[in-house]
Design a protein around this motif. Structure first.
Motif, PDB file in Angstrom:
ATOM      1  N   GLN A  41       0.854  -1.179   0.000  1.00 51.78           N
ATOM      2  CA  GLN A  41       0.000   0.000   0.000  1.00 51.78           C
ATOM      3  C   GLN A  41       0.897   1.238   0.000  1.00 51.78           C
ATOM      4  O   GLN A  41       1.903   1.272   0.714  1.00 51.78           O
ATOM      5  N   ALA A  95       1.365   5.600   0.054  1.00 49.08           N
ATOM      6  CA  ALA A  95       0.782   6.891   0.412  1.00 49.08           C
ATOM      7  C   ALA A  95       0.634   7.777  -0.816  1.00 49.08           C
ATOM      8  O   ALA A  95      -0.196   8.688  -0.821  1.00 49.08           O
ATOM      9  N   TYR A 111      -3.003   3.580   0.250  1.00 43.82           N
ATOM     10  CA  TYR A 111      -3.085   3.302   1.680  1.00 43.82           C
ATOM     11  C   TYR A 111      -4.500   3.560   2.185  1.00 43.82           C
ATOM     12  O   TYR A 111      -5.009   4.680   2.121  1.00 43.82           O
ATOM     13  N   ARG A 158      -6.461   2.478   5.707  1.00 46.65           N
ATOM     14  CA  ARG A 158      -6.207   1.853   7.004  1.00 46.65           C
ATOM     15  C   ARG A 158      -7.040   0.602   7.218  1.00 46.65           C
ATOM     16  O   ARG A 158      -6.518  -0.450   7.604  1.00 46.65           O
ATOM     17  N   ALA A 185      -5.815  -2.252   5.168  1.00 47.76           N
ATOM     18  CA  ALA A 185      -4.561  -2.770   5.710  1.00 47.76           C
ATOM     19  C   ALA A 185      -4.821  -3.696   6.895  1.00 47.76           C
ATOM     20  O   ALA A 185      -4.234  -4.788   7.002  1.00 47.76           O
ATOM     21  N   PHE A 210       4.153  -0.851   3.582  1.00 47.58           N
ATOM     22  CA  PHE A 210       3.746   0.528   3.336  1.00 47.58           C
ATOM     23  C   PHE A 210       4.871   1.262   2.609  1.00 47.58           C
ATOM     24  O   PHE A 210       5.981   1.404   3.134  1.00 47.58           O
ATOM     25  N   ARG A 217       2.419   4.696  11.238  1.00 48.09           N
ATOM     26  CA  ARG A 217       1.711   3.499  10.779  1.00 48.09           C
ATOM     27  C   ARG A 217       1.554   2.482  11.919  1.00 48.09           C
ATOM     28  O   ARG A 217       0.527   1.808  12.024  1.00 48.09           O
TER      29      ARG A 217
END
Length: 234
Positions: A97, A99, A109, A111, A114, A126, A144
């Motif tokens: 993932q 940003a 990304y 959350r 994830a 990440f 994170r």
């Protein structure tokens, strides 16, 4: 096991064998160490740096700081994709993932997505830092770790087995610390990671372990609850 969900911070140099770019053998060796820990049943998320491609403080001299940092973010994404390939080669399901949105090669990304991947036993890598300039991957890893409700942030080093009062590779007599408080790290000016990362962990009581990634089974031993490296906590 002591830990059931961890955030592992890796420097880009792990991918290069301390050189430049990505060396397949170094990346495969790293993947094998991570696989051993994953096989214990722990949920693992990873943040990887990009110093094997680009260090803004050096290559970016004379550039706009934000531009230099964005180039560094792209380097972390390249490392994330290479590590994903190495992990899946050894049979570990993995998702990347980022940003920065690059949907052709990785998920953005998100959350909750994830967390779902972690619950399904997939390693989540990440890439792209936080997507913001002026923020290091050390701080991105702390952020994170908090976002995914990790129990500990593991900062892996190469050839250094914890936090020392000085660089042990240059000063063999430097004292190693087994346990430190967040304030001790800040007050002593120990350059283990940037101050923002330490402060973020301190404000949210996120424990940190600094250790040598390639010390005999270190990652597995930490997850099982053994004292390895240096513990930084309240």
């Amino acid at each position: 096991m002591k830990y059931h969900r961890v955030l592992l911070k890796l420097s880009g140099e792990f991918m290069s064998g301390n050189g430049f770019g990505i060396q397949p053998e170094a990346t495969k060796a790293l993947a094998q160490e991570i696989k051993k820990a994953h096989d214990l049943g722990v949920q693992i998320a990873i943040v990887v740096g990009g110093g094997n491609f680009w260090r803004g403080a050096k290559q970016g001299v004379g550039m706009d700081r934000a531009s230099a940092d964005y180039i560094g973010m792209l380097g972390t994404i390249m490392n994330a994709l290479a590590l994903q390939d190495a992990l899946e080669f050894v049979g570990v399901p993995t998702r990347v993932q980022t940003a920065l949105t690059i949907q052709q090669v990785a998920e953005p990304y998100i959350r909750r997505r994830a967390l779902r991947h972690l619950e399904k036993g997939r390693i989540v890598i990440f890439g792209g830092g936080t997507g913001n300039p002026y923020v290091t991957t050390d701080s991105g890893a702390a952020l994170r770790a908090l976002e995914i409700n990790a129990e500990v942030a593991l900062y892996a080093k190469n050839k250094v087995d914890g936090v020392y009062e000085a660089d042990p590779l240059k000063n063999p007599t430097a004292k190693k610390y087994d346990v430190l408080s967040y304030m001790e790290v800040l007050n002593l000016g120990l350059e283990v990671m940037d101050k923002t990362a330490i402060s973020l962990c301190m404000d949210n009581a996120m424990p940190i372990v600094v250790f040598d990634m390639f010390s005999d089974g270190a990652l597995e031993r930490i997850i099982r609850g053994e004292h390895v490296g240096t513990l930084i906590h309240v």
